[in-house]
Design an enzyme around this catalytic site. Structure first.
Site, PDB file in Angstrom:
ATOM      1  N   HIS A  36      -8.387  18.888  13.577  1.00  0.00           N
ATOM      2  CA  HIS A  36      -8.473  17.444  13.485  1.00  0.00           C
ATOM      3  C   HIS A  36      -8.924  17.837  15.528  1.00  0.00           C
ATOM      4  CE1 HIS A  36      -4.483  15.718  11.146  1.00  0.00           C
ATOM      5  NE2 HIS A  36      -5.837  15.299  10.675  1.00  0.00           N
ATOM      6  N   ARG A  59       6.781  18.928   3.277  1.00  0.00           N
ATOM      7  CA  ARG A  59       5.681  18.309   3.107  1.00  0.00           C
ATOM      8  C   ARG A  59       4.141  18.342   4.114  1.00  0.00           C
ATOM      9  NH1 ARG A  59       3.919  11.866   1.295  1.00  0.00           N
ATOM     10  NH2 ARG A  59       2.032  11.786   1.671  1.00  0.00           N
ATOM     11  N   HIS A  80     -13.573  15.442   7.713  1.00  0.00           N
ATOM     12  CA  HIS A  80     -12.200  15.717   7.834  1.00  0.00           C
ATOM     13  C   HIS A  80     -12.556  16.700   7.134  1.00  0.00           C
ATOM     14  CE1 HIS A  80      -8.464  15.836   7.911  1.00  0.00           C
ATOM     15  NE2 HIS A  80      -8.040  15.664   6.857  1.00  0.00           N
ATOM     16  N   LYS A  94       1.786   7.619   2.324  1.00  0.00           N
ATOM     17  CA  LYS A  94       1.383   7.970   3.644  1.00  0.00           C
ATOM     18  C   LYS A  94      -0.148   6.633   3.569  1.00  0.00           C
ATOM     19  CE  LYS A  94       2.519  12.311   5.181  1.00  0.00           C
ATOM     20  NZ  LYS A  94       1.482  12.827   6.106  1.00  0.00           N
ATOM     21  N   ASN A 111      -1.088  19.899   4.906  1.00  0.00           N
ATOM     22  CA  ASN A 111      -1.103  20.373   6.817  1.00  0.00           C
ATOM     23  C   ASN A 111      -2.259  21.406   6.471  1.00  0.00           C
ATOM     24  OD1 ASN A 111      -1.285  17.355   7.239  1.00  0.00           O
ATOM     25  ND2 ASN A 111       0.814  17.452   8.099  1.00  0.00           N
ATOM     26  N   GLU A 148      -9.833  20.115   0.055  1.00  0.00           N
ATOM     27  CA  GLU A 148      -8.480  19.668  -0.304  1.00  0.00           C
ATOM     28  C   GLU A 148      -7.832  20.192  -1.162  1.00  0.00           C
ATOM     29  OE1 GLU A 148      -7.004  18.655   2.551  1.00  0.00           O
ATOM     30  OE2 GLU A 148      -8.100  17.498   3.975  1.00  0.00           O
ATOM     31  N   ARG A 190       6.719  -8.323   3.970  1.00  0.00           N
ATOM     32  CA  ARG A 190       7.617  -7.814   3.672  1.00  0.00           C
ATOM     33  C   ARG A 190       6.938  -6.287   2.390  1.00  0.00           C
ATOM     34  NH1 ARG A 190      11.738 -11.856   5.650  1.00  0.00           N
ATOM     35  NH2 ARG A 190      11.263 -11.740   7.579  1.00  0.00           N
ATOM     36  N   LYS A 205      -0.257  17.745  -5.481  1.00  0.00           N
ATOM     37  CA  LYS A 205       0.167  17.192  -4.598  1.00  0.00           C
ATOM     38  C   LYS A 205       2.161  16.230  -5.115  1.00  0.00           C
ATOM     39  CE  LYS A 205      -0.213  13.961  -1.286  1.00  0.00           C
ATOM     40  NZ  LYS A 205      -1.108  13.712  -0.081  1.00  0.00           N
ATOM     41  N   HIS A 243      -5.019  21.472   9.022  1.00  0.00           N
ATOM     42  CA  HIS A 243      -5.234  20.432   9.789  1.00  0.00           C
ATOM     43  C   HIS A 243      -5.399  20.378  11.262  1.00  0.00           C
ATOM     44  CE1 HIS A 243      -5.446  19.633   6.002  1.00  0.00           C
ATOM     45  NE2 HIS A 243      -5.147  17.979   6.097  1.00  0.00           N
ATOM     46  N   GLU A 264       8.385  14.032   4.803  1.00  0.00           N
ATOM     47  CA  GLU A 264       7.715  15.417   5.624  1.00  0.00           C
ATOM     48  C   GLU A 264       8.558  15.365   6.040  1.00  0.00           C
ATOM     49  OE1 GLU A 264       3.746  14.937   6.310  1.00  0.00           O
ATOM     50  OE2 GLU A 264       3.735  15.601   8.124  1.00  0.00           O
TER      51      GLU A 264
HETATM   52  P1  NAD Z   1     -13.946   7.523   3.820  1.00  0.00           P
HETATM   53  O1  NAD Z   1     -13.151   6.312   2.561  1.00  0.00           O
HETATM   54  O2  NAD Z   1     -14.440   6.775   4.286  1.00  0.00           O
HETATM   55  O3  NAD Z   1     -14.849   7.542   2.152  1.00  0.00           O
HETATM   56  C1  NAD Z   1     -16.036   7.954   2.599  1.00  0.00           C
HETATM   57  C2  NAD Z   1     -17.599   7.502   2.377  1.00  0.00           C
HETATM   58  O4  NAD Z   1     -18.194   7.619   0.666  1.00  0.00           O
HETATM   59  C3  NAD Z   1     -17.514   5.700   2.323  1.00  0.00           C
HETATM   60  O5  NAD Z   1     -18.581   5.667   3.324  1.00  0.00           O
HETATM   61  C4  NAD Z   1     -17.800   5.412   1.752  1.00  0.00           C
HETATM   62  O6  NAD Z   1     -17.325   4.062   1.728  1.00  0.00           O
HETATM   63  C5  NAD Z   1     -17.971   6.102   0.676  1.00  0.00           C
HETATM   64  N1  NAD Z   1     -17.894   5.859  -1.169  1.00  0.00           N
HETATM   65  C6  NAD Z   1     -16.286   5.848  -1.314  1.00  0.00           C
HETATM   66  N2  NAD Z   1     -15.937   5.557  -2.308  1.00  0.00           N
HETATM   67  C7  NAD Z   1     -17.783   6.392  -3.357  1.00  0.00           C
HETATM   68  C8  NAD Z   1     -17.894   6.296  -4.284  1.00  0.00           C
HETATM   69  N3  NAD Z   1     -17.879   5.449  -5.257  1.00  0.00           N
HETATM   70  N4  NAD Z   1     -19.589   6.171  -4.734  1.00  0.00           N
HETATM   71  C9  NAD Z   1     -20.367   6.151  -3.236  1.00  0.00           C
HETATM   72  N5  NAD Z   1     -19.714   5.950  -1.829  1.00  0.00           N
HETATM   73  C10 NAD Z   1     -18.442   5.953  -1.804  1.00  0.00           C
HETATM   74  O7  NAD Z   1     -13.059   8.547   3.891  1.00  0.00           O
HETATM   75  P2  NAD Z   1     -12.338   9.663   2.060  1.00  0.00           P
HETATM   76  O8  NAD Z   1     -12.574  11.018   3.102  1.00  0.00           O
HETATM   77  O9  NAD Z   1     -12.239   8.565   1.144  1.00  0.00           O
HETATM   78  O10 NAD Z   1     -11.244   9.780   3.301  1.00  0.00           O
HETATM   79  C11 NAD Z   1     -10.727   9.341   4.599  1.00  0.00           C
HETATM   80  C12 NAD Z   1      -9.143   9.343   5.607  1.00  0.00           C
HETATM   81  O11 NAD Z   1      -8.764   9.418   4.608  1.00  0.00           O
HETATM   82  C13 NAD Z   1      -9.366   8.961   7.031  1.00  0.00           C
HETATM   83  O12 NAD Z   1      -8.889   7.637   7.425  1.00  0.00           O
HETATM   84  C14 NAD Z   1      -7.760  10.208   6.389  1.00  0.00           C
HETATM   85  O13 NAD Z   1      -7.328   9.359   7.781  1.00  0.00           O
HETATM   86  C15 NAD Z   1      -7.192   9.700   5.355  1.00  0.00           C
HETATM   87  N6  NAD Z   1      -6.642  10.425   4.551  1.00  0.00           N
HETATM   88  C16 NAD Z   1      -5.383   9.673   4.162  1.00  0.00           C
HETATM   89  C17 NAD Z   1      -4.573   9.908   3.774  1.00  0.00           C
HETATM   90  C18 NAD Z   1      -3.141  10.181   3.250  1.00  0.00           C
HETATM   91  O14 NAD Z   1      -1.977  10.493   2.833  1.00  0.00           O
HETATM   92  N7  NAD Z   1      -3.138   8.850   2.932  1.00  0.00           N
HETATM   93  C19 NAD Z   1      -4.048  12.299   3.067  1.00  0.00           C
HETATM   94  C20 NAD Z   1      -5.774  12.884   3.741  1.00  0.00           C
HETATM   95  C21 NAD Z   1      -6.657  11.280   4.341  1.00  0.00           C
HETATM   96  N1  GLY Z   2      -2.425  14.410   3.309  1.00  0.00           N
HETATM   97  C1  GLY Z   2      -0.572  15.119   3.652  1.00  0.00           C
HETATM   98  C2  GLY Z   2      -0.082  14.411   3.515  1.00  0.00           C
HETATM   99  O1  GLY Z   2      -0.083  13.263   1.994  1.00  0.00           O
HETATM  100  O2  GLY Z   2       0.913  13.959   3.651  1.00  0.00           O
END
Ligand code: NAD
Ligand code: GLY
Length: 362
Positions: free
Chosen positions: A251, A240, A264, A142, A244, A184, A120, A226, A247, A236
């Site tokens: 998407h 917030r 993305h 998130k 997007n 971003e 939890r 942010k 986005h 949100e």
């Molecule tokens: P990712 O986590 O897939 O990383 C991209 C690639 O880079 C992967 O292959 C990873 O292994 C590699 N990598 C990571 N750090 C590295 C480093 N220092 N050196 C070399 N390689 C490295 O992608 P991302 O763009 O970081 O994240 C995308 C994800 O984030 C999506 O799933 C999306 O939905 C999510 N997201 C979440 C939020 C949120 O608010 N929680 C906001 C935006 C995106």
């Molecule tokens: N990436 C959008 C949010 O965190 O709200």
């Protein structure tokens, strides 16, 4: 080191930003109430950083349970989440055993959801290792996994105790991933921070060279923006959603081409240009504003022409967005550069024309 605070009352937390912070045990120790902790990462990041990081914490008396996940968005699912729970349970991690998410947004979202739900809720530290994660996904709480019927559909709001962004870790990031993160960063300038947009235009070459001072500033300013948005609207209910920008279009591009074809951030860049063109048709932006936006994305190495999926397919895919309310599509548009707003009051013919023009402007 620079520190930005996410002001959420008794759940407020620091975002530490700087080069080489991963080696600083004293930043982690106050957030480790139990000496057995888990580090959730993936195979790629583990091969680069896990051994050194674990050795540093072990040297400070911390017992580490490493949880190394397969790399890739396709693993952001229930099965992978369950494998984290398997590891935590079989290693007797307790309610005070902190989870450290060491990775990009995929690891951060998975480990964050695990922390929200294991027993939890256990303490969470985010150590984002991609530019996207440092400026966006690690901040704001998130967490999510994907469902076969939709991206990020299962999850929770769960804030970390600390975010630690070591900008030196960005040196190993592939160029395409780095550029995707810049989308971003540019977003903050467009939605709420015109001076930052100007700074980005002046410093894009330094950022592309990953010049440390420029990187530290870009990450810090992004996190400040942010943090302000999250503090004002954690769940949100309003503001917030402005994060997007581009986005909903983005998407649709990702889904329409098949997830993983465009990153993305690439889809967000081209999607933002579509949002800007719609804002221009609504009489809010000038043609030169739209060109200014596109030029900056191009300099960041990002695509600005959306693929031609067809108007109907775009509209169908955009209809799956989480911002759809009572069946009405809502979009983030720009009132001017540096000012975004959310509206469902746009001319559908304008939207169709903008979508119909996708890939026709090249
Ligand atoms: P990712 O986590 O897939 O990383 C991209 C690639 O880079 C992967 O292959 C990873 O292994 C590699 N990598 C990571 N750090 C590295 C480093 N220092 N050196 C070399 N390689 C490295 O992608 P991302 O763009 O970081 O994240 C995308 C994800 O984030 C999506 O799933 C999306 O939905 C999510 N997201 C979440 C939020 C949120 O608010 N929680 C906001 C935006 C995106
Ligand atoms: N990436 C959008 C949010 O965190 O709200």
């Amino acid at each position: 080191m620079r520190t930005v605070t996410v002001g959420l009352g008794d759940r407020a937390y620091p975002i530490h930003i700087g080069e080489g912070l991963l080696a600083r045990a004293e930043l982690f120790l106050p957030h480790l109430p139990h000496r057995r902790i888990s580090v959730v990462t993936n195979t790629t990041v583990a091969s680069l950083y896990l051994e050194k990081f674990s050795a540093m914490l072990r040297g400070a008396g911390v017992e580490i349970v490493p949880v190394v996940l397969p790399d890739g968005e396709e693993h952001k699912n229930w099965q992978t989440l369950n494998s984290i729970f398997d590891a935590l349970l079989s290693n007797r991690c307790e309610r005070k055993s902190t989870i450290i998410a060491l990775g990009g947004g995929v690891v951060g979202d998975l480990a964050g959801f695990a922390a929200a739900s294991y027993q939890r809720g256990v303490p969470l530290i985010q150590v984002p290792t991609t530019l996207l994660a440092q400026v966006d996904s690690s901040v704001g709480g998130k967490t999510a996994i994907n469902h076969p019927m939709g991206k990020n559909m299962i999850g929770a709001f769960y804030q970390p105790r600390m975010v630690l962004a070591d900008t030196a870790m960005l040196d190993t990031l592939p160029t395409r991933e780095f550029a995707a993160g810049l989308a971003e960063v540019i977003k903050y300038g467009l939605i709420m921070d015109l001076p930052f947009l100007g700074w980005l235009e002046a410093n894009m070459d330094n950022l592309n060279r990953r010049e440390p001072a420029a990187l530290a500033y870009a990450v810090t300013r992004s996190c400040e923006n942010k943090a302000a948005v999250v503090a004002a609207d954690e769940r949100e209910s309003g503001e917030r959603a402005l994060l997007n920008l581009g986005h909903t279009f983005g998407h649709a591009i990702e889904a329409g081409l098949g997830f993983g074809t465009w990153l993305h951030g690439e889809a967000v860049a081209a999607g933002t240009v579509l949002a800007a063109r719609l804002s221009e048709r609504a009489g809010l932006l000038t043609a030169s504003d739209v060109q200014r936006i596109a030029r900056l994305f191009v300099r960041a190495g990002l695509p600005v022409e959306a693929p031609s999926l067809g108007q109907d397919r775009y509209l169908e895919l955009m209809g799956h967005d989480k911002k759809v309310e009572n069946g009405r599509l809502r979009l983030v548009l720009l009132k001017s550069l540096g000012k975004a707003f959310m509206t469902s009051d746009f001319d559908l013919r304008d939207l169709r024309e903008v979508l119909g023009g996708a890939a026709a402007h090249a």
